[in-house]
Design a protein around this motif. Structure first.
Motif, PDB file in Angstrom:
ATOM      1  N   THR A 121       2.047 -75.999 -74.975  1.00 54.10           N
ATOM      2  CA  THR A 121       1.538 -75.796 -76.658  1.00 54.10           C
ATOM      3  C   THR A 121       2.410 -74.686 -76.746  1.00 54.10           C
ATOM      4  O   THR A 121       2.696 -72.950 -76.066  1.00 54.10           O
ATOM      5  N   ARG A 122       2.486 -74.137 -78.285  1.00 51.65           N
ATOM      6  CA  ARG A 122       3.074 -73.694 -78.894  1.00 51.65           C
ATOM      7  C   ARG A 122       2.236 -72.702 -79.957  1.00 51.65           C
ATOM      8  O   ARG A 122       1.351 -73.027 -80.288  1.00 51.65           O
ATOM      9  N   THR A 155      -0.828 -78.419 -79.214  1.00 50.42           N
ATOM     10  CA  THR A 155      -0.418 -78.347 -77.735  1.00 50.42           C
ATOM     11  C   THR A 155       0.280 -80.120 -78.559  1.00 50.42           C
ATOM     12  O   THR A 155      -0.030 -80.747 -79.676  1.00 50.42           O
ATOM     13  N   TYR A 156       1.737 -80.731 -77.662  1.00 43.73           N
ATOM     14  CA  TYR A 156       2.049 -81.476 -77.860  1.00 43.73           C
ATOM     15  C   TYR A 156       2.310 -82.614 -76.595  1.00 43.73           C
ATOM     16  O   TYR A 156       2.724 -81.458 -75.733  1.00 43.73           O
ATOM     17  N   GLY A 170      -6.741 -80.881 -85.482  1.00 45.65           N
ATOM     18  CA  GLY A 170      -6.503 -81.242 -83.762  1.00 45.65           C
ATOM     19  C   GLY A 170      -5.360 -81.103 -82.845  1.00 45.65           C
ATOM     20  O   GLY A 170      -5.491 -79.444 -82.808  1.00 45.65           O
ATOM     21  N   ASN A 171      -5.032 -81.646 -82.017  1.00 52.42           N
ATOM     22  CA  ASN A 171      -3.391 -80.889 -81.284  1.00 52.42           C
ATOM     23  C   ASN A 171      -3.023 -79.594 -82.282  1.00 52.42           C
ATOM     24  O   ASN A 171      -2.525 -78.653 -81.969  1.00 52.42           O
ATOM     25  N   ASN A 172      -2.283 -80.111 -83.275  1.00 51.25           N
ATOM     26  CA  ASN A 172      -0.749 -79.862 -83.901  1.00 51.25           C
ATOM     27  C   ASN A 172      -1.703 -79.811 -85.384  1.00 51.25           C
ATOM     28  O   ASN A 172      -0.792 -79.130 -85.581  1.00 51.25           O
ATOM     29  N   GLY A 173      -2.321 -79.849 -85.711  1.00 54.90           N
ATOM     30  CA  GLY A 173      -2.212 -80.573 -87.204  1.00 54.90           C
ATOM     31  C   GLY A 173      -1.338 -81.083 -87.949  1.00 54.90           C
ATOM     32  O   GLY A 173      -1.217 -81.129 -88.908  1.00 54.90           O
ATOM     33  N   GLY A 187      -8.872 -82.925 -71.766  1.00 54.47           N
ATOM     34  CA  GLY A 187      -8.927 -82.024 -72.555  1.00 54.47           C
ATOM     35  C   GLY A 187      -8.962 -82.170 -74.153  1.00 54.47           C
ATOM     36  O   GLY A 187      -8.814 -82.769 -74.589  1.00 54.47           O
ATOM     37  N   THR A 188      -9.570 -80.710 -74.824  1.00 56.85           N
ATOM     38  CA  THR A 188      -9.949 -81.204 -75.749  1.00 56.85           C
ATOM     39  C   THR A 188     -10.117 -79.563 -76.802  1.00 56.85           C
ATOM     40  O   THR A 188     -10.179 -78.326 -75.854  1.00 56.85           O
ATOM     41  N   TYR A 189      -9.717 -79.310 -77.785  1.00 52.91           N
ATOM     42  CA  TYR A 189     -10.065 -78.397 -78.277  1.00 52.91           C
ATOM     43  C   TYR A 189     -11.819 -77.782 -79.602  1.00 52.91           C
ATOM     44  O   TYR A 189     -11.682 -77.328 -79.781  1.00 52.91           O
TER      45      TYR A 189
END
Length: 240
Positions: A121-122, A155-156, A170-173, A187-189
């Protein structure tokens, strides 16, 4: 039948009302006559992880997540073994990030994760905030999951996604994917809390726990008409 639901670090990973997910799991079991014990696993209450049937890991502040990492590190192998054995795990936001290899902060520093999964994750400029709707990849009916996201990290990964984004980030747009699924680990946001808004996902986790423990293949149905009416209302309000 009985289940032990392990609520991981409820004193530290407790943002956004996600305690409601544990409450939802317990209530939906009790309505079906399934005995439930909710076990709070923390630094002050360490119990054998292999006695758990279903695990919930929420999100917390940076400080809270750092404390959790330092303590949970010694349980990494056991947690990984449980996931490989099919134990259901729901990890939300910071909990989701914690299962990966690292978090890269705004200064480019690597903050280690547990490394159970090979994703990272960045921290990137701007937060991804708002209502979110995804089409789930689990074959659940309804096919949509709804929630609320609020995360600065992106997240990637190359794992199966929990779903495709219809509304939101979502994970990273960027890749239109949300969350991660491996075995019975999710795993989820999605906050909200997630499970009261999506009882079909709650039942998915309960059934996986009962299948692993007792070989059960089907749950008795509940009257979820009010929940699904609210679900449909959300879809009409926010779907493009």
């Amino acid at each position: 039948m009985e289940l032990k639901i392990y609520h991981m670090y409820p004193d530290l990973l407790n943002l956004y009302g996600d305690l409601g997910n544990v409450t939802c799991l317990r209530q939906r079991c009790q309505w079906r006559g399934i005995d439930v014990e909710v076990v709070g696993f923390s630094m002050n209450h360490e119990v054998p992880l292999d006695e758990g049937d279903l695990f919930f890991i929420g999100g917390g502040s940076d400080r809270g997540q750092n404390i959790v990492y330092s303590h949970l590190l010694k349980y990494t192998r056991m947690m990984g073994d449980l996931i490989e054995d099919g134990a259901p795990v729901l990890a939300i936001c910071g909990g989701y990030q914690l299962l990966g290899e690292k978090y890269i902060d705004a200064d480019g520093n690597d903050v280690p994760g547990l490394g159970i999964f090979d994703y990272h994750t960045r921290s990137e400029e701007g937060r991804l905030i708002g209502n979110i709707i995804i089409e789930n990849s689990l074959g659940l009916n309804p096919e949509t999951l709804v929630g609320f996201e609020n995360h600065g990290g992106r997240t990637y990964h190359d794992h199966q996604a929990l779903g495709k984004v219809k509304v939101g980030y979502g994970n990273n747009g960027q890749d239109s994917e949300e969350g991660m699924v491996y075995q019975n680990c999710i795993g989820t946001y999605l906050h909200g809390p997630l499970l009261p808004k999506n009882p079909h996902l709650a039942d998915y986790l309960i059934l996986k726990a009962l299948e692993r423990k007792y070989g059960l293949k089907e749950l008795s149905s509940l009257d979820d008409q009010p929940e699904y009416a609210a679900h449909e209302k959300v879809l009409k309000l926010y779907s493009p």
